[in-house]
Design an enzyme around this catalytic site. Sequence first.
Site, short mmCIF file in Angstrom:
data_model
loop_
_atom_site.label_atom_id
_atom_site.label_comp_id
_atom_site.label_asym_id
_atom_site.label_seq_id
_atom_site.Cartn_x
_atom_site.Cartn_y
_atom_site.Cartn_z
N ALA A 119 -9.96 -39.52 18.20
CA ALA A 119 -10.78 -40.36 17.31
C ALA A 119 -10.33 -40.21 15.86
CB ALA A 119 -12.25 -39.96 17.44
N TYR A 149 -2.82 -35.39 11.12
CA TYR A 149 -3.04 -35.27 12.57
C TYR A 149 -3.39 -36.65 13.16
CZ TYR A 149 -5.80 -34.02 16.77
OH TYR A 149 -6.33 -33.94 18.04
N ARG A 220 -21.54 -36.29 13.97
CA ARG A 220 -20.51 -36.25 15.02
C ARG A 220 -21.19 -36.46 16.37
NH1 ARG A 220 -17.89 -35.96 11.05
NH2 ARG A 220 -16.06 -34.70 10.58
P1 NAD Z 1 -5.39 -26.92 22.79
O1 NAD Z 1 -4.81 -26.54 21.47
O2 NAD Z 1 -6.33 -25.98 23.45
O3 NAD Z 1 -4.22 -27.27 23.83
C1 NAD Z 1 -2.98 -27.79 23.43
C2 NAD Z 1 -1.91 -26.97 24.11
O4 NAD Z 1 -0.63 -27.49 23.75
C3 NAD Z 1 -1.92 -25.48 23.68
O5 NAD Z 1 -2.11 -24.63 24.79
C4 NAD Z 1 -0.55 -25.28 23.06
O6 NAD Z 1 0.02 -24.01 23.30
C5 NAD Z 1 0.26 -26.39 23.72
N1 NAD Z 1 1.44 -26.70 22.93
C6 NAD Z 1 1.49 -26.94 21.59
N2 NAD Z 1 2.76 -27.12 21.21
C7 NAD Z 1 3.53 -26.97 22.32
C8 NAD Z 1 4.92 -27.02 22.55
N3 NAD Z 1 5.78 -27.24 21.55
N4 NAD Z 1 5.37 -26.83 23.80
C9 NAD Z 1 4.51 -26.58 24.82
N5 NAD Z 1 3.17 -26.53 24.66
C10 NAD Z 1 2.69 -26.71 23.42
O7 NAD Z 1 -6.09 -28.34 22.56
P2 NAD Z 1 -7.08 -29.16 23.53
O8 NAD Z 1 -8.42 -29.14 22.91
O9 NAD Z 1 -6.91 -28.72 24.93
O10 NAD Z 1 -6.50 -30.63 23.34
C11 NAD Z 1 -5.62 -31.23 24.28
C12 NAD Z 1 -5.16 -32.57 23.74
O11 NAD Z 1 -6.29 -33.41 23.47
C13 NAD Z 1 -4.38 -32.47 22.43
O12 NAD Z 1 -3.38 -33.46 22.43
C14 NAD Z 1 -5.41 -32.81 21.38
O13 NAD Z 1 -4.84 -33.31 20.19
C15 NAD Z 1 -6.24 -33.86 22.12
N6 NAD Z 1 -7.59 -33.96 21.56
C16 NAD Z 1 -8.49 -32.93 21.78
C17 NAD Z 1 -9.76 -33.05 21.23
C18 NAD Z 1 -10.78 -31.97 21.44
O14 NAD Z 1 -11.90 -32.13 20.94
N7 NAD Z 1 -10.49 -30.89 22.15
C19 NAD Z 1 -10.13 -34.17 20.49
C20 NAD Z 1 -9.18 -35.16 20.28
C21 NAD Z 1 -7.91 -35.07 20.85
N1 GDD Z 2 -14.92 -26.11 12.78
C1 GDD Z 2 -16.03 -25.96 12.05
N2 GDD Z 2 -16.49 -24.71 11.79
N3 GDD Z 2 -16.67 -27.06 11.58
C2 GDD Z 2 -17.79 -26.88 10.86
C3 GDD Z 2 -18.31 -25.61 10.57
C4 GDD Z 2 -17.62 -24.47 11.05
O1 GDD Z 2 -18.01 -23.32 10.86
N4 GDD Z 2 -19.44 -25.76 9.82
C5 GDD Z 2 -19.61 -27.07 9.67
N5 GDD Z 2 -18.61 -27.76 10.27
C6 GDD Z 2 -18.43 -29.22 10.23
C7 GDD Z 2 -17.05 -29.66 9.74
O2 GDD Z 2 -16.98 -29.51 8.32
C8 GDD Z 2 -17.03 -31.10 10.19
O3 GDD Z 2 -17.65 -31.91 9.23
C9 GDD Z 2 -17.85 -31.06 11.48
O4 GDD Z 2 -18.54 -29.79 11.50
C10 GDD Z 2 -17.02 -31.16 12.75
O5 GDD Z 2 -15.96 -30.25 12.64
P1 GDD Z 2 -14.91 -30.00 13.83
O6 GDD Z 2 -15.62 -29.97 15.11
O7 GDD Z 2 -14.12 -28.78 13.46
O8 GDD Z 2 -13.89 -31.20 13.70
P2 GDD Z 2 -14.02 -32.81 13.65
O9 GDD Z 2 -15.15 -33.35 14.46
O10 GDD Z 2 -14.01 -33.22 12.23
O11 GDD Z 2 -12.66 -33.20 14.34
C11 GDD Z 2 -12.47 -32.74 15.69
O12 GDD Z 2 -12.61 -33.78 16.59
C12 GDD Z 2 -11.56 -34.70 16.62
C13 GDD Z 2 -11.89 -35.81 17.60
O13 GDD Z 2 -13.12 -36.38 17.34
C14 GDD Z 2 -11.14 -32.00 15.80
O14 GDD Z 2 -11.10 -31.22 16.97
C15 GDD Z 2 -9.99 -32.93 15.86
O15 GDD Z 2 -8.79 -32.19 16.17
C16 GDD Z 2 -10.27 -33.96 16.95
O16 GDD Z 2 -9.20 -34.85 17.07
#
Ligand code: NAD
Ligand code: GDD
Length: 322
Positions: A119, A149, A220
Amino acid sequence: MKKTLVLGAGGFIGSHLVKRLKKEGQYVIGVDLKFPEFSESLADEFYLGDLRDYTFVSQVITEGIDELYQLAADMGGAGYIFVGEHDADVMHNSAQINLNVAKVASAKKVKALFYSSSACMYPEYNQLDPENPKCGENTAYPAQPDSEYGWEKLFSERLYASFSRNYDLNVKIARFHNIYGEEGAWNNGKEKAPAALCRKIALVENDGIIDVWGDGKQTRSFLYIDDCLDAVIELIRSEFSGPYNIGSEEMVSIDEFVEVIAKVAGKSVKISHIEGPTGVRGRCSDNRLISHDLGWSPKINLERGISKLYRWIESNVKVESN
Ligand code: NAD
Ligand code: GDD
Protein backbone atom coordinates in the site's frame (compact mmCIF):
# COMPACT_ATOMS: atom_id res chain seq x y z
CA MET A 1 0.73 -31.94 -5.54
CA LYS A 2 2.00 -28.57 -6.80
CA LYS A 3 5.67 -27.62 -6.92
CA THR A 4 5.86 -24.27 -5.14
CA LEU A 5 8.75 -21.89 -4.60
CA VAL A 6 8.68 -19.29 -1.81
CA LEU A 7 11.27 -16.49 -2.09
CA GLY A 8 11.63 -14.79 1.28
CA ALA A 9 10.73 -18.03 3.07
CA GLY A 10 12.80 -17.03 6.12
CA GLY A 11 10.71 -13.90 6.67
CA PHE A 12 7.42 -13.28 8.44
CA ILE A 13 4.87 -13.82 5.65
CA GLY A 14 7.06 -16.31 3.77
CA SER A 15 7.54 -18.63 6.75
CA HIS A 16 3.79 -18.67 7.45
CA LEU A 17 3.10 -19.30 3.77
CA VAL A 18 5.44 -22.30 3.74
CA LYS A 19 3.52 -23.78 6.69
CA ARG A 20 0.21 -23.21 4.93
CA LEU A 21 1.36 -24.75 1.64
CA LYS A 22 2.74 -27.79 3.48
CA LYS A 23 -0.54 -28.17 5.36
CA GLU A 24 -2.26 -28.28 1.95
CA GLY A 25 0.13 -31.04 0.89
CA GLN A 26 2.19 -29.10 -1.67
CA TYR A 27 5.89 -29.63 -2.37
CA VAL A 28 7.58 -26.47 -1.08
CA ILE A 29 11.02 -25.02 -1.79
CA GLY A 30 12.09 -22.09 0.36
CA VAL A 31 14.80 -19.51 -0.35
CA ASP A 32 16.13 -16.70 1.83
CA LEU A 33 19.27 -15.08 3.19
CA LYS A 34 18.33 -16.62 6.55
CA PHE A 35 16.24 -19.37 8.12
CA PRO A 36 13.05 -18.34 9.93
CA GLU A 37 13.98 -16.90 13.33
CA PHE A 38 11.18 -18.23 15.50
CA SER A 39 10.45 -21.79 14.34
CA GLU A 40 11.92 -24.32 11.98
CA SER A 41 10.96 -24.06 8.31
CA LEU A 42 8.64 -26.82 7.11
CA ALA A 43 9.93 -26.49 3.52
CA ASP A 44 10.92 -29.72 1.76
CA GLU A 45 14.05 -27.97 0.49
CA PHE A 46 15.49 -24.69 1.80
CA TYR A 47 18.28 -22.76 0.07
CA LEU A 48 20.23 -20.03 1.82
CA GLY A 49 21.48 -17.45 -0.63
CA ASP A 50 21.27 -13.96 -2.05
CA LEU A 51 18.57 -13.28 -4.62
CA ARG A 52 20.48 -10.19 -5.80
CA ASP A 53 22.85 -12.70 -7.37
CA TYR A 54 21.59 -13.63 -10.85
CA THR A 55 23.45 -16.95 -10.90
CA PHE A 56 21.86 -18.00 -7.59
CA VAL A 57 18.41 -17.00 -8.87
CA SER A 58 19.01 -19.07 -12.04
CA GLN A 59 19.79 -22.06 -9.83
CA VAL A 60 16.79 -21.86 -7.49
CA ILE A 61 14.15 -21.08 -10.12
CA THR A 62 14.02 -24.33 -12.06
CA GLU A 63 11.75 -25.63 -14.82
CA GLY A 64 8.42 -27.06 -13.63
CA ILE A 65 7.50 -24.55 -10.87
CA ASP A 66 3.70 -24.31 -10.59
CA GLU A 67 3.56 -21.41 -8.15
CA LEU A 68 6.30 -18.90 -7.34
CA TYR A 69 5.66 -16.52 -4.42
CA GLN A 70 8.04 -13.52 -4.51
CA LEU A 71 8.10 -12.12 -0.96
CA ALA A 72 11.80 -11.31 -0.60
CA ALA A 73 12.49 -7.62 -0.01
CA ASP A 74 14.48 -5.23 2.11
CA MET A 75 11.65 -3.96 4.28
CA GLY A 76 10.47 -2.90 7.71
CA GLY A 77 7.99 -0.70 9.56
CA ALA A 78 7.93 3.10 9.81
CA GLY A 79 11.12 3.08 11.91
CA TYR A 80 12.97 1.47 8.99
CA ILE A 81 11.46 2.80 5.76
CA PHE A 82 10.65 6.40 6.72
CA VAL A 83 13.91 7.41 8.37
CA GLY A 84 15.85 7.93 5.12
CA GLU A 85 19.08 6.17 5.97
CA HIS A 86 18.06 2.86 4.33
CA ASP A 87 16.67 4.38 1.11
CA ALA A 88 19.52 3.38 -1.21
CA ASP A 89 19.69 -0.17 0.16
CA VAL A 90 15.92 -0.66 0.08
CA MET A 91 15.70 0.46 -3.55
CA HIS A 92 18.81 -1.30 -4.77
CA ASN A 93 18.34 -4.59 -2.92
CA SER A 94 14.66 -5.09 -3.69
CA ALA A 95 14.84 -3.87 -7.29
CA GLN A 96 17.82 -6.15 -7.97
CA ILE A 97 15.92 -9.15 -6.59
CA ASN A 98 12.87 -8.37 -8.72
CA LEU A 99 14.90 -7.73 -11.90
CA ASN A 100 16.52 -11.15 -11.50
CA VAL A 101 13.32 -12.98 -10.58
CA ALA A 102 11.22 -11.54 -13.43
CA LYS A 103 13.84 -12.48 -16.02
CA VAL A 104 14.56 -16.00 -14.78
CA ALA A 105 10.91 -16.85 -14.01
CA SER A 106 10.00 -15.96 -17.62
CA ALA A 107 12.87 -17.96 -19.07
CA LYS A 108 12.05 -21.01 -16.92
CA LYS A 109 8.33 -20.77 -17.73
CA VAL A 110 7.06 -20.57 -14.16
CA LYS A 111 3.31 -21.24 -14.38
CA ALA A 112 2.17 -18.50 -11.97
CA LEU A 113 4.11 -15.80 -10.11
CA PHE A 114 2.76 -13.86 -7.12
CA TYR A 115 4.39 -10.51 -6.34
CA SER A 116 3.93 -8.81 -2.96
CA SER A 117 3.62 -5.08 -3.50
CA SER A 118 2.59 -2.64 -0.79
CA ALA A 119 0.00 0.00 0.00
CA CYS A 120 3.07 2.25 0.33
CA MET A 121 2.94 2.68 -3.47
CA TYR A 122 -0.26 4.78 -3.24
CA PRO A 123 0.12 8.56 -3.64
CA GLU A 124 0.59 10.58 -0.50
CA TYR A 125 -1.91 13.25 -1.66
CA ASN A 126 -4.78 10.76 -1.24
CA GLN A 127 -3.70 9.87 2.30
CA LEU A 128 -3.59 13.29 3.94
CA ASP A 129 -7.02 13.12 5.62
CA PRO A 130 -6.84 10.52 8.41
CA GLU A 131 -10.62 10.02 8.35
CA ASN A 132 -10.91 9.55 4.60
CA PRO A 133 -7.86 8.02 2.91
CA LYS A 134 -8.30 6.85 -0.69
CA CYS A 135 -6.62 3.58 -1.59
CA GLY A 136 -8.69 2.20 -4.46
CA GLU A 137 -6.53 0.21 -6.91
CA ASN A 138 -7.24 2.76 -9.64
CA THR A 139 -5.89 5.70 -7.61
CA ALA A 140 -2.21 4.81 -8.08
CA TYR A 141 -1.55 7.53 -10.67
CA PRO A 142 -0.33 10.25 -10.88
CA ALA A 143 2.22 8.46 -8.71
CA GLN A 144 3.53 10.09 -5.55
CA PRO A 145 4.48 7.50 -2.92
CA ASP A 146 5.89 9.06 0.26
CA SER A 147 8.87 6.65 0.53
CA GLU A 148 11.54 5.16 -1.71
CA TYR A 149 10.24 1.77 -0.54
CA GLY A 150 6.89 2.67 -2.16
CA TRP A 151 8.58 3.84 -5.38
CA GLU A 152 10.46 0.54 -5.65
CA LYS A 153 7.20 -1.39 -5.19
CA LEU A 154 5.58 0.65 -7.95
CA PHE A 155 8.57 0.11 -10.24
CA SER A 156 8.51 -3.65 -9.60
CA GLU A 157 4.75 -3.87 -10.18
CA ARG A 158 5.41 -2.30 -13.58
CA LEU A 159 8.38 -4.58 -14.18
CA TYR A 160 6.30 -7.73 -13.61
CA ALA A 161 3.40 -6.31 -15.62
CA SER A 162 5.72 -5.71 -18.58
CA PHE A 163 7.06 -9.28 -18.38
CA SER A 164 3.46 -10.41 -18.38
CA ARG A 165 2.69 -8.38 -21.53
CA ASN A 166 5.87 -9.15 -23.48
CA TYR A 167 6.79 -12.67 -22.31
CA ASP A 168 3.46 -14.15 -21.17
CA LEU A 169 4.61 -14.47 -17.56
CA ASN A 170 1.45 -15.24 -15.56
CA VAL A 171 1.77 -12.53 -12.90
CA LYS A 172 -0.47 -11.88 -9.88
CA ILE A 173 0.08 -8.72 -7.85
CA ALA A 174 -1.22 -7.77 -4.40
CA ARG A 175 -0.72 -4.57 -2.40
CA PHE A 176 -0.49 -5.60 1.24
CA HIS A 177 -1.79 -3.25 3.94
CA ASN A 178 0.11 -3.76 7.21
CA ILE A 179 0.03 -7.52 7.84
CA TYR A 180 0.63 -8.67 11.41
CA GLY A 181 0.81 -11.86 13.46
CA GLU A 182 3.04 -14.12 15.48
CA GLU A 183 6.64 -14.79 14.43
CA GLY A 184 7.31 -11.42 12.81
CA ALA A 185 9.91 -8.76 13.67
CA TRP A 186 9.12 -7.38 17.13
CA ASN A 187 12.28 -5.84 18.58
CA ASN A 188 14.95 -5.41 15.88
CA GLY A 189 14.11 -1.96 14.46
CA LYS A 190 12.07 -3.44 11.58
CA GLU A 191 8.91 -4.04 13.63
CA LYS A 192 5.64 -2.42 12.57
CA ALA A 193 3.17 -0.71 14.88
CA PRO A 194 1.27 -3.90 15.90
CA ALA A 195 4.35 -5.70 17.26
CA ALA A 196 6.00 -2.51 18.56
CA LEU A 197 2.93 -1.39 20.51
CA CYS A 198 2.24 -4.91 21.84
CA ARG A 199 5.85 -5.01 23.06
CA LYS A 200 5.59 -1.61 24.73
CA ILE A 201 2.36 -2.59 26.47
CA ALA A 202 3.70 -5.99 27.52
CA LEU A 203 6.67 -4.26 29.13
CA VAL A 204 4.74 -1.59 31.03
CA GLU A 205 3.05 -1.91 34.44
CA ASN A 206 -0.69 -1.39 34.77
CA ASP A 207 -1.40 2.40 34.56
CA GLY A 208 2.10 2.95 33.12
CA ILE A 209 3.07 5.24 30.20
CA ILE A 210 4.06 4.12 26.70
CA ASP A 211 5.66 6.17 23.91
CA VAL A 212 3.72 6.49 20.65
CA TRP A 213 5.24 8.16 17.56
CA GLY A 214 3.29 11.14 16.26
CA ASP A 215 0.07 12.60 17.65
CA GLY A 216 -1.73 9.23 17.62
CA LYS A 217 -4.43 10.55 15.26
CA GLN A 218 -2.86 8.97 12.17
CA THR A 219 -4.97 6.04 10.93
CA ARG A 220 -4.19 2.56 9.62
CA SER A 221 -5.84 -0.82 9.11
CA PHE A 222 -4.14 -4.08 10.06
CA LEU A 223 -4.68 -7.55 8.57
CA TYR A 224 -4.03 -10.81 10.42
CA ILE A 225 -1.60 -13.18 8.67
CA ASP A 226 -4.08 -16.07 8.17
CA ASP A 227 -6.48 -13.82 6.25
CA CYS A 228 -3.57 -12.55 4.15
CA LEU A 229 -2.54 -16.08 3.19
CA ASP A 230 -6.10 -17.02 2.21
CA ALA A 231 -6.18 -14.07 -0.19
CA VAL A 232 -2.71 -14.70 -1.65
CA ILE A 233 -3.46 -18.36 -2.41
CA GLU A 234 -6.87 -17.58 -3.86
CA LEU A 235 -5.32 -14.93 -6.08
CA ILE A 236 -2.46 -17.02 -7.46
CA ARG A 237 -4.90 -19.81 -8.39
CA SER A 238 -7.49 -17.50 -9.91
CA GLU A 239 -7.97 -16.25 -13.44
CA PHE A 240 -7.32 -12.68 -12.18
CA SER A 241 -4.00 -10.85 -12.05
CA GLY A 242 -4.60 -7.70 -10.03
CA PRO A 243 -3.15 -5.54 -8.62
CA TYR A 244 -5.47 -6.04 -5.64
CA ASN A 245 -5.45 -4.57 -2.17
CA ILE A 246 -5.07 -7.25 0.48
CA GLY A 247 -5.86 -5.58 3.77
CA SER A 248 -8.47 -4.88 6.38
CA GLU A 249 -11.15 -2.20 6.18
CA GLU A 250 -11.29 -1.88 9.98
CA MET A 251 -9.59 1.53 10.23
CA VAL A 252 -8.35 2.81 13.60
CA SER A 253 -6.27 5.74 14.78
CA ILE A 254 -3.02 4.69 16.41
CA ASP A 255 -4.38 5.88 19.79
CA GLU A 256 -7.49 3.72 19.29
CA PHE A 257 -5.20 0.86 18.34
CA VAL A 258 -3.34 1.25 21.64
CA GLU A 259 -6.70 0.94 23.44
CA VAL A 260 -7.47 -2.31 21.59
CA ILE A 261 -4.10 -3.76 22.62
CA ALA A 262 -4.44 -2.54 26.21
CA LYS A 263 -7.86 -4.20 26.39
CA VAL A 264 -6.57 -7.61 25.28
CA ALA A 265 -3.61 -7.16 27.65
CA GLY A 266 -5.98 -6.41 30.53
CA LYS A 267 -4.06 -3.22 31.33
CA SER A 268 -4.76 0.45 31.44
CA VAL A 269 -2.01 2.55 29.80
CA LYS A 270 -1.31 6.24 29.34
CA ILE A 271 0.19 7.53 26.10
CA SER A 272 3.12 9.88 25.68
CA HIS A 273 3.17 11.19 22.09
CA ILE A 274 6.74 11.61 20.95
CA GLU A 275 8.42 12.59 17.70
CA GLY A 276 9.08 9.70 15.36
CA PRO A 277 8.68 8.56 11.77
CA THR A 278 4.95 8.60 11.01
CA GLY A 279 4.47 7.98 7.26
CA VAL A 280 1.14 8.85 5.68
CA ARG A 281 -1.52 10.56 7.77
CA GLY A 282 -4.24 8.03 6.97
CA ARG A 283 -4.41 4.65 5.28
CA CYS A 284 -7.05 1.93 5.01
CA SER A 285 -7.52 -0.92 2.58
CA ASP A 286 -10.29 -0.64 0.01
CA ASN A 287 -11.42 -4.22 -0.60
CA ARG A 288 -14.23 -3.61 -3.07
CA LEU A 289 -12.35 -4.96 -6.07
CA ILE A 290 -10.95 -8.11 -4.47
CA SER A 291 -14.22 -8.97 -2.78
CA HIS A 292 -16.04 -8.51 -6.10
CA ASP A 293 -13.58 -10.56 -8.18
CA LEU A 294 -12.41 -13.21 -5.71
CA GLY A 295 -15.13 -13.12 -3.06
CA TRP A 296 -12.40 -12.64 -0.42
CA SER A 297 -12.79 -10.60 2.73
CA PRO A 298 -11.03 -10.88 6.11
CA LYS A 299 -12.50 -13.26 8.70
CA ILE A 300 -10.47 -12.27 11.76
CA ASN A 301 -11.28 -8.94 13.37
CA LEU A 302 -8.66 -6.67 14.89
CA GLU A 303 -9.30 -7.57 18.51
CA ARG A 304 -9.09 -11.31 17.84
CA GLY A 305 -5.95 -11.09 15.72
CA ILE A 306 -4.23 -8.71 18.12
CA SER A 307 -4.93 -10.95 21.08
CA LYS A 308 -3.00 -13.75 19.28
CA LEU A 309 -0.09 -11.42 18.54
CA TYR A 310 -0.12 -9.97 22.05
CA ARG A 311 0.11 -13.41 23.71
CA TRP A 312 3.10 -14.28 21.48
CA ILE A 313 4.91 -10.99 22.20
CA GLU A 314 4.15 -11.29 25.92
CA SER A 315 5.77 -14.74 26.01
CA ASN A 316 8.87 -13.40 24.18
CA VAL A 317 9.13 -10.46 26.56
CA LYS A 318 8.99 -12.88 29.52
CA VAL A 319 11.72 -15.08 28.02
CA GLU A 320 13.96 -12.03 27.36
CA SER A 321 13.52 -10.63 30.86
CA ASN A 322 14.43 -13.93 32.55
P1 NAD B 1 10.24 -9.90 6.06
O1 NAD B 1 11.30 -8.85 6.14
O2 NAD B 1 9.89 -10.64 7.30
O3 NAD B 1 10.60 -10.97 4.92
C1 NAD B 1 11.34 -10.64 3.78
C2 NAD B 1 12.42 -11.70 3.63
O4 NAD B 1 13.18 -11.41 2.46
C3 NAD B 1 13.42 -11.71 4.82
O5 NAD B 1 13.43 -12.97 5.45
C4 NAD B 1 14.75 -11.40 4.17
O6 NAD B 1 15.85 -12.09 4.73
C5 NAD B 1 14.50 -11.84 2.73
N1 NAD B 1 15.45 -11.20 1.83
C6 NAD B 1 15.76 -9.87 1.77
N2 NAD B 1 16.72 -9.67 0.88
C7 NAD B 1 17.05 -10.88 0.35
C8 NAD B 1 17.99 -11.31 -0.60
N3 NAD B 1 18.81 -10.44 -1.20
N4 NAD B 1 18.05 -12.62 -0.90
C9 NAD B 1 17.24 -13.51 -0.27
N5 NAD B 1 16.32 -13.16 0.64
C10 NAD B 1 16.23 -11.86 0.96
O7 NAD B 1 8.95 -9.16 5.47
P2 NAD B 1 7.43 -9.68 5.36
O8 NAD B 1 6.63 -8.88 6.31
O9 NAD B 1 7.39 -11.15 5.41
O10 NAD B 1 7.07 -9.17 3.89
C11 NAD B 1 7.08 -10.04 2.77
C12 NAD B 1 6.80 -9.21 1.52
O11 NAD B 1 5.55 -8.53 1.64
C13 NAD B 1 7.85 -8.12 1.25
O12 NAD B 1 8.03 -8.00 -0.14
C14 NAD B 1 7.20 -6.87 1.78
O13 NAD B 1 7.71 -5.70 1.18
C15 NAD B 1 5.74 -7.14 1.43
N6 NAD B 1 4.84 -6.36 2.29
C16 NAD B 1 4.70 -6.71 3.61
C17 NAD B 1 3.85 -5.96 4.41
C18 NAD B 1 3.65 -6.31 5.86
O14 NAD B 1 2.87 -5.61 6.51
N7 NAD B 1 4.29 -7.34 6.40
C19 NAD B 1 3.14 -4.88 3.89
C20 NAD B 1 3.34 -4.55 2.55
C21 NAD B 1 4.17 -5.32 1.74
N1 GDD C 1 6.64 0.86 14.00
C1 GDD C 1 6.12 1.69 14.91
N2 GDD C 1 6.59 1.64 16.18
N3 GDD C 1 5.13 2.55 14.55
C2 GDD C 1 4.62 3.35 15.48
C3 GDD C 1 5.07 3.35 16.82
C4 GDD C 1 6.10 2.46 17.18
O1 GDD C 1 6.55 2.38 18.32
N4 GDD C 1 4.35 4.28 17.52
C5 GDD C 1 3.51 4.83 16.65
N5 GDD C 1 3.67 4.30 15.42
C6 GDD C 1 2.96 4.73 14.20
C7 GDD C 1 3.89 5.10 13.04
O2 GDD C 1 4.47 6.38 13.28
C8 GDD C 1 2.93 5.08 11.88
O3 GDD C 1 2.27 6.32 11.78
C9 GDD C 1 1.94 3.98 12.28
O4 GDD C 1 2.15 3.71 13.69
C10 GDD C 1 2.11 2.68 11.52
O5 GDD C 1 3.48 2.35 11.54
P1 GDD C 1 4.05 0.98 10.91
O6 GDD C 1 3.13 -0.12 11.24
O7 GDD C 1 5.46 0.85 11.37
O8 GDD C 1 4.14 1.28 9.37
P2 GDD C 1 3.11 1.81 8.23
O9 GDD C 1 1.70 1.39 8.46
O10 GDD C 1 3.32 3.27 8.08
O11 GDD C 1 3.70 1.06 6.98
C11 GDD C 1 3.70 -0.38 7.05
O12 GDD C 1 2.70 -0.91 6.24
C12 GDD C 1 2.94 -0.84 4.87
C13 GDD C 1 1.75 -1.40 4.12
O13 GDD C 1 0.57 -0.79 4.51
C14 GDD C 1 5.10 -0.91 6.74
O14 GDD C 1 5.22 -2.25 7.16
C15 GDD C 1 5.39 -0.89 5.29
O15 GDD C 1 6.63 -1.58 5.05
C16 GDD C 1 4.24 -1.58 4.57
O16 GDD C 1 4.49 -1.60 3.19
